[in-house]
Write a protein that holds these residues in place. Sequence first.
Motif, PDB file in Angstrom:
ATOM      1  N   TYR A   1       0.825  -1.199   0.000  1.00 47.52           N
ATOM      2  CA  TYR A   1       0.000   0.000   0.000  1.00 47.52           C
ATOM      3  C   TYR A   1       0.863   1.254   0.000  1.00 47.52           C
ATOM      4  O   TYR A   1       0.565   2.228  -0.693  1.00 47.52           O
ATOM      5  CB  TYR A   1      -0.936  -0.006   1.213  1.00 47.52           C
ATOM      6  N   GLU A   2       1.950   1.256   0.765  1.00 50.23           N
ATOM      7  CA  GLU A   2       2.847   2.412   0.812  1.00 50.23           C
ATOM      8  C   GLU A   2       3.483   2.667  -0.550  1.00 50.23           C
ATOM      9  O   GLU A   2       3.601   3.815  -0.992  1.00 50.23           O
ATOM     10  CB  GLU A   2       3.923   2.190   1.869  1.00 50.23           C
ATOM     11  N   ILE A   3       3.897   1.598  -1.216  1.00 50.30           N
ATOM     12  CA  ILE A   3       4.486   1.738  -2.556  1.00 50.30           C
ATOM     13  C   ILE A   3       3.440   2.260  -3.539  1.00 50.30           C
ATOM     14  O   ILE A   3       3.713   3.101  -4.393  1.00 50.30           O
ATOM     15  CB  ILE A   3       5.056   0.388  -3.026  1.00 50.30           C
ATOM     16  N   PHE A   4       2.195   1.773  -3.405  1.00 49.06           N
ATOM     17  CA  PHE A   4       1.074   2.169  -4.261  1.00 49.06           C
ATOM     18  C   PHE A   4       0.824   3.679  -4.169  1.00 49.06           C
ATOM     19  O   PHE A   4       0.704   4.374  -5.181  1.00 49.06           O
ATOM     20  CB  PHE A   4      -0.167   1.383  -3.828  1.00 49.06           C
ATOM     21  N   VAL A   5       0.782   4.211  -2.959  1.00 51.34           N
ATOM     22  CA  VAL A   5       0.511   5.640  -2.766  1.00 51.34           C
ATOM     23  C   VAL A   5       1.657   6.486  -3.308  1.00 51.34           C
ATOM     24  O   VAL A   5       1.430   7.502  -3.977  1.00 51.34           O
ATOM     25  CB  VAL A   5       0.268   5.946  -1.273  1.00 51.34           C
ATOM     26  N   LEU A   6       2.881   6.086  -3.055  1.00 48.25           N
ATOM     27  CA  LEU A   6       4.043   6.842  -3.514  1.00 48.25           C
ATOM     28  C   LEU A   6       4.031   7.013  -5.030  1.00 48.25           C
ATOM     29  O   LEU A   6       4.342   8.087  -5.558  1.00 48.25           O
ATOM     30  CB  LEU A   6       5.329   6.130  -3.074  1.00 48.25           C
ATOM     31  N   LYS A   7       3.631   5.969  -5.733  1.00 44.95           N
ATOM     32  CA  LYS A   7       3.562   6.015  -7.195  1.00 44.95           C
ATOM     33  C   LYS A   7       2.548   7.050  -7.665  1.00 44.95           C
ATOM     34  O   LYS A   7       2.813   7.847  -8.582  1.00 44.95           O
ATOM     35  CB  LYS A   7       3.189   4.628  -7.702  1.00 44.95           C
ATOM     36  N   LEU A   8       1.376   7.082  -7.033  1.00 44.53           N
ATOM     37  CA  LEU A   8       0.318   7.978  -7.466  1.00 44.53           C
ATOM     38  C   LEU A   8       0.648   9.441  -7.197  1.00 44.53           C
ATOM     39  O   LEU A   8       0.190  10.324  -7.934  1.00 44.53           O
ATOM     40  CB  LEU A   8      -0.996   7.617  -6.757  1.00 44.53           C
ATOM     41  N   GLU A   9       1.418   9.719  -6.135  1.00 43.40           N
ATOM     42  CA  GLU A   9       1.764  11.095  -5.797  1.00 43.40           C
ATOM     43  C   GLU A   9       2.416  11.806  -6.985  1.00 43.40           C
ATOM     44  O   GLU A   9       2.172  12.995  -7.220  1.00 43.40           O
ATOM     45  CB  GLU A   9       2.738  11.124  -4.608  1.00 43.40           C
ATOM     46  N   ILE A  10       3.239  11.079  -7.739  1.00 43.71           N
ATOM     47  CA  ILE A  10       3.959  11.668  -8.868  1.00 43.71           C
ATOM     48  C   ILE A  10       3.183  11.507 -10.175  1.00 43.71           C
ATOM     49  O   ILE A  10       3.066  12.462 -10.961  1.00 43.71           O
ATOM     50  CB  ILE A  10       5.356  11.025  -9.011  1.00 43.71           C
ATOM     51  N   MET A  11       2.633  10.322 -10.402  1.00 43.04           N
ATOM     52  CA  MET A  11       1.961  10.046 -11.672  1.00 43.04           C
ATOM     53  C   MET A  11       0.792  10.996 -11.931  1.00 43.04           C
ATOM     54  O   MET A  11       0.511  11.354 -13.082  1.00 43.04           O
ATOM     55  CB  MET A  11       1.460   8.594 -11.691  1.00 43.04           C
ATOM     56  N   THR A  12       0.136  11.431 -10.875  1.00 40.32           N
ATOM     57  CA  THR A  12      -1.037  12.290 -11.047  1.00 40.32           C
ATOM     58  C   THR A  12      -0.693  13.652 -11.629  1.00 40.32           C
ATOM     59  O   THR A  12      -1.570  14.358 -12.133  1.00 40.32           O
ATOM     60  CB  THR A  12      -1.758  12.461  -9.685  1.00 40.32           C
ATOM     61  N   GLN A  13       0.581  14.025 -11.605  1.00 40.86           N
ATOM     62  CA  GLN A  13       0.965  15.362 -12.043  1.00 40.86           C
ATOM     63  C   GLN A  13       0.910  15.544 -13.557  1.00 40.86           C
ATOM     64  O   GLN A  13       1.027  16.682 -14.038  1.00 40.86           O
ATOM     65  CB  GLN A  13       2.362  15.712 -11.519  1.00 40.86           C
ATOM     66  N   ILE A  14       0.754  14.480 -14.318  1.00 43.62           N
ATOM     67  CA  ILE A  14       0.619  14.650 -15.771  1.00 43.62           C
ATOM     68  C   ILE A  14      -0.848  14.790 -16.188  1.00 43.62           C
ATOM     69  O   ILE A  14      -1.141  15.021 -17.361  1.00 43.62           O
ATOM     70  CB  ILE A  14       1.270  13.480 -16.551  1.00 43.62           C
ATOM     71  N   ALA A  15      -1.783  14.669 -15.227  1.00 46.60           N
ATOM     72  CA  ALA A  15      -3.208  14.717 -15.556  1.00 46.60           C
ATOM     73  C   ALA A  15      -3.644  16.022 -16.221  1.00 46.60           C
ATOM     74  O   ALA A  15      -4.428  15.989 -17.185  1.00 46.60           O
ATOM     75  CB  ALA A  15      -4.044  14.442 -14.298  1.00 46.60           C
ATOM     76  N   PRO A  16      -3.200  17.212 -15.760  1.00 47.52           N
ATOM     77  CA  PRO A  16      -3.667  18.447 -16.417  1.00 47.52           C
ATOM     78  C   PRO A  16      -3.376  18.503 -17.910  1.00 47.52           C
ATOM     79  O   PRO A  16      -4.158  19.082 -18.672  1.00 47.52           O
ATOM     80  CB  PRO A  16      -2.913  19.542 -15.654  1.00 47.52           C
ATOM     81  N   ALA A  17      -2.263  17.903 -18.333  1.00 50.57           N
ATOM     82  CA  ALA A  17      -1.918  17.936 -19.754  1.00 50.57           C
ATOM     83  C   ALA A  17      -2.962  17.214 -20.593  1.00 50.57           C
ATOM     84  O   ALA A  17      -3.178  17.566 -21.771  1.00 50.57           O
ATOM     85  CB  ALA A  17      -0.540  17.307 -19.971  1.00 50.57           C
ATOM     86  N   PHE A  18      -3.617  16.203 -20.019  1.00 49.73           N
ATOM     87  CA  PHE A  18      -4.675  15.487 -20.727  1.00 49.73           C
ATOM     88  C   PHE A  18      -6.046  16.108 -20.450  1.00 49.73           C
ATOM     89  O   PHE A  18      -6.801  16.400 -21.385  1.00 49.73           O
ATOM     90  CB  PHE A  18      -4.695  14.013 -20.300  1.00 49.73           C
ATOM     91  N   MET A  19      -6.364  16.302 -19.187  1.00 46.51           N
ATOM     92  CA  MET A  19      -7.699  16.756 -18.803  1.00 46.51           C
ATOM     93  C   MET A  19      -8.014  18.154 -19.334  1.00 46.51           C
ATOM     94  O   MET A  19      -9.144  18.458 -19.719  1.00 46.51           O
ATOM     95  CB  MET A  19      -7.848  16.741 -17.274  1.00 46.51           C
ATOM     96  N   LEU A  20      -7.003  19.037 -19.327  1.00 43.62           N
ATOM     97  CA  LEU A  20      -7.190  20.381 -19.868  1.00 43.62           C
ATOM     98  C   LEU A  20      -6.800  20.455 -21.343  1.00 43.62           C
ATOM     99  O   LEU A  20      -7.472  21.114 -22.143  1.00 43.62           O
ATOM    100  CB  LEU A  20      -6.354  21.394 -19.075  1.00 43.62           C
ATOM    101  N   GLY A  21      -5.717  19.754 -21.690  1.00 46.40           N
ATOM    102  CA  GLY A  21      -5.173  19.883 -23.035  1.00 46.40           C
ATOM    103  C   GLY A  21      -6.074  19.393 -24.143  1.00 46.40           C
ATOM    104  O   GLY A  21      -5.987  19.872 -25.282  1.00 46.40           O
ATOM    105  N   LEU A  22      -6.959  18.451 -23.836  1.00 45.30           N
ATOM    106  CA  LEU A  22      -7.866  17.915 -24.845  1.00 45.30           C
ATOM    107  C   LEU A  22      -9.046  18.837 -25.134  1.00 45.30           C
ATOM    108  O   LEU A  22      -9.729  18.673 -26.149  1.00 45.30           O
ATOM    109  CB  LEU A  22      -8.388  16.539 -24.406  1.00 45.30           C
ATOM    110  N   TYR A  23      -9.291  19.798 -24.236  1.00 42.00           N
ATOM    111  CA  TYR A  23     -10.499  20.612 -24.363  1.00 42.00           C
ATOM    112  C   TYR A  23     -10.244  22.117 -24.409  1.00 42.00           C
ATOM    113  O   TYR A  23     -11.044  22.865 -24.962  1.00 42.00           O
ATOM    114  CB  TYR A  23     -11.449  20.324 -23.187  1.00 42.00           C
TER     115      TYR A  23
END
Length: 498
Positions: A403-425
């Motif tokens: 679980y600790e490894i799982f959370v650590l991964k998401l902390e960084i991976m989530t930072q590319i979301a704006p490029a998709f969520m905003l960039g597509l629209y």
Amino acid sequence: MEELDFVVGWHGVAVLIVWPLIILGMGIYISRFVSKDSKHSFYVAGGGLGTIVLFFTLYASQYSGNTVIGYAPQAYRIGFTWLQSIPFMIVVLAGYMLYAPRLHHISKKHDFITPVDWFQHRFGSELVSFVAVLIMLYGLSNFLLEQLVAIGHAVAGLTAGVVPYQFGVLFLVVIMLLYEWLGGMQAVAIADTFNGVLLLLGVFGLLFFSFTVIGGLGEATEFAAQNFPDRVGAPDTTSAVNWLSMLMLTAFGATMYPHAIQRIYAAESEATLKKSFKRMAWMPFLTTGVVFVVGIIGLKEFPGLGEMEAEELIGMMAARIAGQSGFHYFLMLLLFCGIMGAIMSTADSIILAISSLISNDLYARHINPDASEKKQVLVGKIGGIVLVGLLILVAWFPPGTLYEIFVLKLEIMTQIAPAFMLGLYWERLNGKAVLVGMLVGSIIGGGMTIAGMGTIAGVHGGIIGLAVNFAICVVGSLLLPQSETEKELAEEYTQISA
């Protein structure tokens, strides 16, 4: 009990060897139809995955070894607060629907291979694309480490210690590298289909026999209320905020997995993609919901396990159930196959995604643009093997719980979301603002984790970083002027006709 565990363990060894070899045989067969000289064919199956195969490859890669091996121990440790694991997967689907159909349409038009192709086409900046590659490789490496640790715990628990943690990791990694080297995405997707079916059968078999052999959820809840009241009570305010924070982290982070985005590219059509997502809507209840219940039942059967001891809860429960009869024994071996399949299905997808990023976005884009596609694919394969080897060394002595490894991964991976969520629209989204937002968000999310802060008032560092990231993207895009090239790219990728 020790003698029983030993018998179960050796039959577990047989299953551990036979099932992966069957998957390897399938990969070898599929490789006959795969072009190894084409990145598009090797990494995204030529964009031709149908509904059934796409559904199972999405399912088997999304519901990883962490889901079965890691989620049940987390339910054991924190109790009913872990009900949040069910909406985790629901919000992931919601996140996909925000951008996946639109991205699929664009990917077909431009033959995308990796998520970084979107960054390059939308923003036209090598620097933005390079930073995105580094974030994705970090997230994937962390995710693969999670799977390697899950492999070790699964093998050690389900073979009752006959096969040590480290040797189980090595054996399954070698099998995955072999069939992936030969067949690429098509071999991985077919393997995922068989593994996904087996995972569903195994999980439901575990739930049914946990009820009949160990006891039902009602008995386990009553036991927990008497002996572990903190695990059945309503969460306090901080825990509730943490729950919501984790949901947001999952919604924006788990939807950014590069191997999942590549499956969006690999879908035969938009209709195929949407049909697969509709079927995926049932899986949170049929998989994470079932595993949660098993974890609560395990609390009654094995009270008092330490934090790391609880990581082998599923193996302990399977061994207990298998001792009841030959029929129970057979079904627990089936569960063993399902768990191995779940771990392999996620790990092989991650390894393939890592290989594609090295091939397409590091080597071909920055090191040797003139290399043939055959050479690019070969470099990606070799680079993936080297990185996997380094991660095996880390997984040899796991740095924390799954679980600790799982959370650590998401902390960084989530930072590319704006490029998709905003960039597509949004046409105004500026590449420079995206670059700064990714960097600042990653520093905040990763920095809080490294500093041991974890959360502030229950809010994860990754969500705080993401909020700052979104703010930088919006404010920066409004303040910074767009060049004519940027305007043309923005119009092309946001104004999509029906």
